[in-house]
Write an enzyme that holds these catalytic residues in place. Structure first.
Site, PDB file in Angstrom:
ATOM      1  N   ASP A 296       0.864  -1.167   0.000  1.00  0.00           N
ATOM      2  CA  ASP A 296       0.000   0.000   0.000  1.00  0.00           C
ATOM      3  C   ASP A 296       0.905   1.223   0.000  1.00  0.00           C
ATOM      4  O   ASP A 296       1.762   1.358   0.875  1.00  0.00           O
ATOM      5  CB  ASP A 296      -0.893  -0.017   1.259  1.00  0.00           C
ATOM      6  CG  ASP A 296      -1.877   1.133   1.266  1.00  0.00           C
ATOM      7  OD1 ASP A 296      -2.941   0.987   0.664  1.00  0.00           O
ATOM      8  OD2 ASP A 296      -1.562   2.184   1.867  1.00  0.00           O
TER       9      ASP A 296
ATOM     10  N   ASP B  62      -3.083   1.133   6.746  1.00  0.00           N
ATOM     11  CA  ASP B  62      -2.227   0.872   5.585  1.00  0.00           C
ATOM     12  C   ASP B  62      -1.955  -0.625   5.435  1.00  0.00           C
ATOM     13  O   ASP B  62      -1.890  -1.144   4.323  1.00  0.00           O
ATOM     14  CB  ASP B  62      -0.895   1.625   5.721  1.00  0.00           C
ATOM     15  CG  ASP B  62      -1.102   3.131   5.654  1.00  0.00           C
ATOM     16  OD1 ASP B  62      -2.057   3.553   4.986  1.00  0.00           O
ATOM     17  OD2 ASP B  62      -0.312   3.868   6.278  1.00  0.00           O
TER      18      ASP B  62
ATOM     19  N   CYS C 109     -17.281  -7.013  12.423  1.00  0.00           N
ATOM     20  CA  CYS C 109     -16.717  -8.099  13.226  1.00  0.00           C
ATOM     21  C   CYS C 109     -15.714  -7.618  14.260  1.00  0.00           C
ATOM     22  O   CYS C 109     -15.244  -8.403  15.081  1.00  0.00           O
ATOM     23  CB  CYS C 109     -16.066  -9.149  12.324  1.00  0.00           C
ATOM     24  SG  CYS C 109     -14.482  -8.635  11.634  1.00  0.00           S
TER      25      CYS C 109
ATOM     26  N   CYS D 115     -13.782 -10.335   7.565  1.00  0.00           N
ATOM     27  CA  CYS D 115     -15.130 -10.782   7.230  1.00  0.00           C
ATOM     28  C   CYS D 115     -15.605 -10.283   5.872  1.00  0.00           C
ATOM     29  O   CYS D 115     -16.672 -10.693   5.403  1.00  0.00           O
ATOM     30  CB  CYS D 115     -16.132 -10.363   8.307  1.00  0.00           C
ATOM     31  SG  CYS D 115     -16.471  -8.590   8.327  1.00  0.00           S
TER      32      CYS D 115
ATOM     33  N   CYS E  48     -12.948  -5.094   5.034  1.00  0.00           N
ATOM     34  CA  CYS E  48     -12.396  -5.820   6.183  1.00  0.00           C
ATOM     35  C   CYS E  48     -11.745  -7.112   5.681  1.00  0.00           C
ATOM     36  O   CYS E  48     -12.406  -7.921   5.030  1.00  0.00           O
ATOM     37  CB  CYS E  48     -13.496  -6.150   7.182  1.00  0.00           C
ATOM     38  SG  CYS E  48     -12.912  -7.226   8.505  1.00  0.00           S
TER      39      CYS E  48
ATOM     40  N   GLU F  48      -1.252  -1.463  -5.970  1.00  0.00           N
ATOM     41  CA  GLU F  48      -2.451  -0.799  -6.494  1.00  0.00           C
ATOM     42  C   GLU F  48      -2.126  -0.144  -7.821  1.00  0.00           C
ATOM     43  O   GLU F  48      -1.086   0.494  -7.961  1.00  0.00           O
ATOM     44  CB  GLU F  48      -2.925   0.276  -5.518  1.00  0.00           C
ATOM     45  CG  GLU F  48      -3.907  -0.221  -4.501  1.00  0.00           C
ATOM     46  CD  GLU F  48      -4.399   0.910  -3.630  1.00  0.00           C
ATOM     47  OE1 GLU F  48      -5.598   0.956  -3.345  1.00  0.00           O
ATOM     48  OE2 GLU F  48      -3.585   1.757  -3.230  1.00  0.00           O
TER      49      GLU F  48
ATOM     50  N   CYS G  67     -13.217  -2.782  11.959  1.00  0.00           N
ATOM     51  CA  CYS G  67     -14.410  -3.243  11.254  1.00  0.00           C
ATOM     52  C   CYS G  67     -15.648  -3.045  12.128  1.00  0.00           C
ATOM     53  O   CYS G  67     -15.672  -3.446  13.288  1.00  0.00           O
ATOM     54  CB  CYS G  67     -14.267  -4.714  10.880  1.00  0.00           C
ATOM     55  SG  CYS G  67     -15.700  -5.368  10.015  1.00  0.00           S
TER      56      CYS G  67
HETATM   57 ZN   LIG Z   1     -14.906  -7.494   9.645  1.00  0.00          ZN
END
Ligand SMILES: [Zn+2]
Length: 403
Positions: A173, A353, A346, A327, A324, A257, A343
């Site tokens: 990243d 980063d 979860c 999840c 996330c 990216e 998140c």
């Molecule tokens: Zn999550």
């Protein structure tokens, strides 16, 4: 380490190349305005012969022929890049900016590495300081000037054993606060060489503006400005090379990216009809992006990984900072601050980063699996098919197309 006479000759040859480039560019522009067809390389070379033999520019005859022709090749490539939308329209060259010329014929070049000297047409033997051993057969030589010094770089060819990559896969990243964050948590702080030298540069530029133009004090002040520019460039290049070397040597697959650096650094001010928003913040971001050299970093990673038998995989940047990794929940709320990811679904927490890098790695795995699908080759060291189907399922859940 050229002699005074050789330096004078090199300046003259670089000047002759600049003249040929600019004259040819002006000619092409004029032809275009008159609705005539653009001249090809052969046509330009014919004109070059006329210029060399004509009475207007007899001094062109003193410069070596091949480098002048290579300049026309450069112009051809500049046009090709423009038509392919890779670059802006070719611009006229200015004295003191990228002065250079290139010898393309290996038969005319002699390299004496033991004696630290090189023979170039019309310049004779030049002594030099070595930066590294030359391996392979010399193909061409480029002579260039930077910060008041002369450099030559050699292109060589040699056979190498097919490299065997080692290390696993990693996602990267790129950011402002941290130059590069890897998915395993390692990060590289930014150098920001420009920021550090900004004050010195501004002072030197102000001092220069107070001098009478072209006076000897003005020339001295100008040399100081150029030295600071050279120092900034050197520090940046050094940083980018060290970082890209470290990453490419330890990984077989690097995912990054697919940032459109050119778009991101496009003018923030906008036009009169459509003025830009957040101009101040964006121009700050622009300075940082250009200062950090993300584009150059990616270019270096690409060829260094290829040297080591590895792969660079660019992935579309959708949602990499908001998904996330635990999840798969996508929400802007997941990123509570610039640095923190938590998140809302979860409760998974990590540095933002690092989360971005993990998501980039996953998207890269998916893309790589697509590229080798059907082949016997495994996607990457340490990745199993079952992992991939899970990642793919996660990807389609977050709206990144299955690959
Ligand atoms: Zn999550």
């Amino acid at each position: 380490m050229p002699t005074g006479g050789q330096q004078r000759d090199m300046r003259r040859y670089a000047g002759a190349c600049r003249y040929v480039f600019n004259t040819a560019l002006a000619l092409q522009k004029a032809r275009y305005e008159h609705g005539e067809k653009k001249l090809g390389y052969a046509g330009l070379c014919k004109r070059l012969t006329e210029w060399r033999n004509g009475s207007k520019t007899p001094w062109l005859k003193d410069a070596p022929t091949h480098p002048l022709q290579q300049t026309l090749k450069d112009l051809e490539r500049a046009y090709a890049n423009f038509f392919a939308k890779r670059a802006a329209f070719p611009r006229f060259r200015k004295k003191g900016q990228g002065d250079r010329f290139r010898y393309p014929d290996p038969k005319q070049i002699k390299l004496d590495q033991a004696g630290s000297r090189i023979f170039l047409p019309k310049l004779g033997w030049l002594r030099y300081r070595n930066s590294r051993d030359v391996l392979g057969e010399v193909k061409q030589v480029t002579v260039s000037a930077s910060g008041g010094k002369w450099f030559f770089s050699l292109q060589t060819a040699r056979e190498v054993e097919p490299p065997i990559p080692h290390g696993g896969a990693v996602g990267i990243d790129l950011g402002i606060a941290r130059f590069a964050t890897l998915s395993d948590g390692v990060f590289y702080a930014p150098l920001n060489s420009f920021k550090r030298h900004k004050t010195a540069l501004r002072k030197a530029q102000q001092a220069m503006s107070r001098k009478i133009k072209f006076s000897s004090n003005w020339k001295k002040a100008k040399a100081r400005v150029q030295r600071i520019h050279a120092r900034i460039g050197n520090a940046r290049r050094d940083f980018l090379h060290k970082t890209s070397t470290a990453i490419s040597q330890n990984h077989a697959m690097v995912c990054i990216e697919d940032l459109q650096v050119r778009n991101m650094s496009a003018s923030a001010a906008g036009t009169a009809d459509a003025p830009g928003r957040n101009v101040r913040a964006k121009s700050g971001l622009n300075t940082s992006i250009l200062d950090q050299g993300w584009f150059e970093f990616r270019r270096q990673l690409d060829y260094k990984l290829a040297w080591n038998g590895g792969h660079l995989i660019a992935v579309p940047p959708q949602n990499t900072s908001r998904t996330c990794p635990c999840c798969g929940h996508v929400s802007a709320d997941n990123r509570q601050t610039q640095a923190r990811f938590a998140c809302v679904e979860c409760g998974y927490e990590n540095n933002a980063d690092v989360v971005g890098a993990i998501n980039v790695l996953r998207a890269g795995h998916a893309r790589f699996a697509c590229e080798v699908s059907g082949a016997v080759m495994p996607p990457a060291a340490g990745t199993h098919r079952s992992d991939l189907s899970r990642i793919n399922a996660g990807l389609s859940a977050v709206g990144i197309p299955r690959l």
